[in-house]
Scaffold this active site. Structure first.
Site, short mmCIF file in Angstrom:
data_model
loop_
_atom_site.label_atom_id
_atom_site.label_comp_id
_atom_site.label_asym_id
_atom_site.label_seq_id
_atom_site.Cartn_x
_atom_site.Cartn_y
_atom_site.Cartn_z
N GLU A 285 38.88 -69.43 57.83
CA GLU A 285 38.30 -70.41 58.74
C GLU A 285 37.07 -69.85 59.47
O GLU A 285 36.09 -70.56 59.66
CB GLU A 285 39.36 -70.89 59.74
N GLU A 288 34.25 -69.99 57.14
CA GLU A 288 33.73 -71.35 57.03
C GLU A 288 32.92 -71.73 58.27
O GLU A 288 31.85 -72.34 58.17
CB GLU A 288 34.93 -72.29 56.86
N CYS A 305 45.13 -76.68 61.21
CA CYS A 305 46.46 -76.06 61.11
C CYS A 305 47.58 -77.05 61.38
O CYS A 305 48.71 -76.82 61.01
CB CYS A 305 46.63 -74.95 62.13
N SER A 325 38.05 -78.21 58.98
CA SER A 325 38.01 -77.08 58.06
C SER A 325 38.83 -77.45 56.84
O SER A 325 39.82 -78.18 56.94
CB SER A 325 38.63 -75.88 58.77
N LYS A 364 55.51 -80.59 59.93
CA LYS A 364 55.47 -79.57 58.87
C LYS A 364 56.38 -79.95 57.72
O LYS A 364 56.14 -79.58 56.57
CB LYS A 364 55.90 -78.21 59.44
N GLU A 367 54.31 -82.22 55.84
CA GLU A 367 53.19 -81.49 55.23
C GLU A 367 53.62 -80.81 53.94
O GLU A 367 52.92 -80.86 52.92
CB GLU A 367 52.64 -80.45 56.21
N GLU A 372 49.09 -82.61 47.47
CA GLU A 372 48.07 -81.57 47.25
C GLU A 372 48.71 -80.18 47.22
O GLU A 372 48.10 -79.23 46.73
CB GLU A 372 47.02 -81.57 48.37
N CYS A 509 51.89 -75.83 69.72
CA CYS A 509 53.16 -75.76 68.97
C CYS A 509 54.34 -75.33 69.83
O CYS A 509 55.49 -75.63 69.50
CB CYS A 509 53.03 -74.80 67.82
#
Lengths: 579, 179
Positions: A285, A288, A305, A325, A364, A367, A372, A509
């Site tokens: 990151e 980037e 994230c 990102s 999560k 996710e 993907e 979190c």
């Protein structure tokens, strides 16, 4: 200011205070259920729907029973909070609530963590005297993250307040009326048909088990017991500062060592750390960020994230899909590296490896199931358990976490820097990225690694960081309501930031939808926050790029940040989701 | 306007355009907290245009008034007047308020149900008729009251049900002839 008397004690409070506020001021307890005050985040649910907080109020000779949570004080009020009559009214209220509540406490996931159960105990309800029609609804298991069981809903509207007011997601709302009224997504459709982002704040807000997580404990037990599978586990940064609470340790206990020991006792073949892949995320990151800042294009860069926030973006701001990102989250990076680099190292086929994540998060779970992240039938991460589910597993196995001696993580995916652990708090990802970006841009050592302006529980934090004359404007926001404000600014072209960190849950979190329940006590979050930064302080290595195992990973496998292999394994893309 | 949405639910584009014009005429400020105040009148208009409020129409309204879909759906579910399924071309509404009920609205309702072979809340197979109940229309002096489309019938007896129905069945037939 108004002066009132509560149980013969005089108290002076601000004019718009409620009787409940005044009572708190002088340390008088009034039971509440539908009331939820997330003071830190300026969010209060005072629907006044449950009536458990009824008190006896005498205003200039007019006597009345009033709900304390939503009755504003008036000069000269005389309030009694514990007369036999008040207690009897509360008991009746409870009887009525229980008359339409299933008696499944023994098998209920919220047993001993249920606010309704606690009140029934407190009021000595040993028999339900009111009987009548019971509401029955189909359980919504549609998502990977959140289970809805409306038969346990008490219509407190706490979930609606966090979903609509705090997060501005607006999925949950009152539907229907009278006895048939529920709090549900539009047209009572399953969650997967709605714009739910699975942040799980509704689950944290729910006083009963109407909203809980989808549980994967038995799948994980099965995997551990399968001799043909290599089962490895990763633990997210915020888990270590929350799990102690489940075992009676004070809030803010740093339980890293106990956590690793506990996981080993459960039978995982290797105990690794998501913090390792958080360091890896920073490598990619920060690379980037520097590329984009140098070229001065496609700015600001947004962190990626948090899957709850990514969902929010995909639903609500599809026109901004190009600015986050492209880095996968640390959870997914871990899985991708475990099933390639690590699998190769230990000579295990990726299909024979099971990656379990312990996360403070419900999004999560969703996710991990995104298409993907499944390549040739191999998923980066197989099962996601919340902090709460892990505590449950440990208890099932008779492991008292609080009694265990500290142990270390395994290698090569267990070593991490201080920059990684702060991912668990709002502002941490950006601070970690700045620590690395600073040194990479200036080629100088960063003396003071603490970027204190971006820390803390505030919803929006801004700072300008001077990197050798290059002024970098950053913003940190947590809570989707706050994120919406910033994103709207970006959309209108009114924002002048280079980088923005966004977390779906207020505070980051450590306040995730999978953490131990705080029942509205936000002071617990402050303690978790403190613990996170104290772990960071205690680390010798506090910058991600100095993690020796990360260096080794690049030397042996990935070559360099942004390499072809990195892109293949560690980066992703985002898609518009239809509202 | 997103034309995909109209296709998705198969409702005429012109109807969405009409609703769009109406919402536009209200000049709603999407950042004003009071914008939810417009919701009921928009729903009223929409039901007038479409005859009912399916999910596609709800989402269109949510987007254009600037409120979450859940709010739109919640308000619709609260009021008896709003419906999310198509009703009959001719809507028969029997008032079941206290006065009407006491004066025999229940029997009148049963008679309509028997006559049309559908129950309260249902639509006849040919889509021509539907029966609903209402809660007090404020014409208690005329109890029991029946409203057919926009026309109010007072002091209705079970014997008159056939006569009322004949009017609308004939009307249907005349319309069919013209076509």
């Amino acid at each position: 200011m108004s002066r009132i008397t509560i149980n013969d004690i005089q108290v002076e409070v601000f004019k718009d205070a409620t009787i409940l506020d005044a009572a708190k001021e002088v340390g008088i307890y009034i039971p509440t259920l539908c009331h939820l005050d997330l003071e830190q985040f300026n969010i209060e649910n005072k629907a006044g729907s449950c009536r458990i907080c009824m008190v006896d109020v005498d205003t200039n000779g007019r006597k009345k029973m009033m709900p304390a949570c939503c009755t504003p004080v008036e000069e000269g009020m005389v309030v009694k909070t514990n007369t036999p009559e008040v207690v009897e009214v509360r008991r009746t209220v409870l009887q009525l609530l229980l008359s339409d509540h299933p008696f499944e406490c023994l098998t209920c996931p919220k047993s001993l963590d249920c606010e309704l159960q606690a009140l029934a105990k407190k009021f000595g309800i040993y028999e339900v005297t009111c009987t009548g029609k019971m509401s029955t609804y189909e359980i919504d298991h549609s998502s990977k993250s959140i289970k809805r069981d409306l038969s346990k809903c008490i219509m407190c509207r706490r979930c609606e307040t966090v979903c609509t007011t705090m997060q501005t997601v607006g999925v949950l709302s009152g539907f229907g009326r009278g006895f048939k009224a529920v709090v549900a997504p539009p047209e009572m459709e399953p969650l997967t048909e709605s714009v739910c982002v699975f942040c799980g704040q509704c689950v944290n807000a729910c006083p009963t088990a109407a909203l809980t997580e989808i549980n994967y404990i038995s799948d994980v037990w099965k995997a551990i017991n399968n001799p043909n599978k290599k089962v490895i586990v990763q633990t997210a940064p915020a888990v270590r500062v929350g799990i102690g609470e489940e075992f009676g340790l004070p809030a803010g206990t740093e339980a890293t060592g106990m956590l690793t020991a506990g996981l080993r006792r459960l039978g995982f073949d290797a105990v690794f750390d998501t913090n390792f892949s958080a360091d890896l995320t920073i490598m990619e990151e920060a690379h980037e960020l520097i590329e984009r800042v140098k070229k001065n294009e496609n700015l600001p860069i947004l962190t990626s994230c948090c899957p709850g926030w990514i969902n929010f973006l995909e639903f609500q701001f599809p026109e901004l899909l190009n600015i986050p990102s492209t880095c996968k989250s640390p959870q997914q990076m871990f899985g991708a590296i475990a099933k390639s680099y690590y699998a190769e190292k230990i000579g295990v086929k990726p299909e024979d490896m099971v990656v379990v994540s312990i996360m403070p998060c419900l999004a999560k779970k969703y996710e991990a199931s995104r298409e993907e992240f499944i390549k040739d039938g191999i998923t980066d991460v197989d099962y996601v358990l919340t902090t709460r589910e892990l505590a449950q597993m440990l208890k099932e196995a008779g492991i008292n976490l609080d009694k265990l001696k500290d142990e270390e993580y395994d290698n090569p995916l267990g070593e991490s820097s201080g920059a990684a652990v702060i991912f668990g708090a709002s502002g941490g990802v950006l601070e970690a990225a700045l620590r690395t970006a600073y040194e990479w841009i200036t080629k100088k050592t960063l003396g003071n690694v603490n970027f204190k302006d971006v820390r803390g529980m505030e919803g929006v934090k801004e700072a300008t960081v001077d990197i050798d004359g290059l002024k970098v404007n950053v913003a940190v926001t947590s809570g989707l309501g706050n994120a919406r404000k910033i994103l709207t600014k970006i959309k209108k072209g009114e924002a002048n930031y280079h980088a923005i960190e966004i977390m779906a849950c207020p505070g980051g979190c450590l306040n995730g939808g999978g953490q131990p329940y705080i029942h509205g006590d936000t002071s617990i979050l402050d303690k978790r926050l403190k613990a996170i930064y104290s772990i960071d302080e205690s680390k010798v290595i506090r910058k991600s790029h100095e993690n020796p195992y990360i260096k080794k990973l690049y030397d042996e496998f990935l070559i360099e940040p942004g390499s072809h292999k990195s892109h293949d394994l560690l980066h992703t893309q985002y898609f518009k989701k239809n509202k | 306007m997103d034309s995909n949405k109209t296709l998705e639910i198969g409702l005429p584009k012109e109807q969405f355009e009409e609703l769009d014009r109406y919402i536009g005429s209200l000049k709603i400020d999407k950042e004003d907290e009071r914008r939810t105040g417009y919701l009921i009148q928009v729903l009223h208009k929409a039901q007038h245009i479409f005859g009912y409020l399916p999910v596609g129409v709800q989402k269109f309204i949510a987007e254009n008034v600037g409120v979450p879909h859940s709010d739109v759906s919640g308000v619709i579910s609260f009021y008896n007047y709003f419906t999310t399924v198509p009703r009959g071309k001719t809507r028969i509404s029997v008032c079941m308020g206290t006065a009407c009920f006491v004066k025999g609205a229940g029997k009148v309702l049963s008679e309509f149900e028997r006559y049309l072979k559908i129950k309260n809340g249902e639509v006849s197979e040919d889509g021509k008729f539907s029966i609903d109940i209402l809660r007090c229309v404020g014409a208690c002096g005329l109890a029991p009251v029946v409203i057919v489309n926009d026309k109010v019938y007072g002091n209705v007896t079970t014997k008159q049900v056939g006569d009322i129905m004949a009017l609308y069945i004939n009307e249907e037939a005349t319309h069919a002839d013209k076509k």
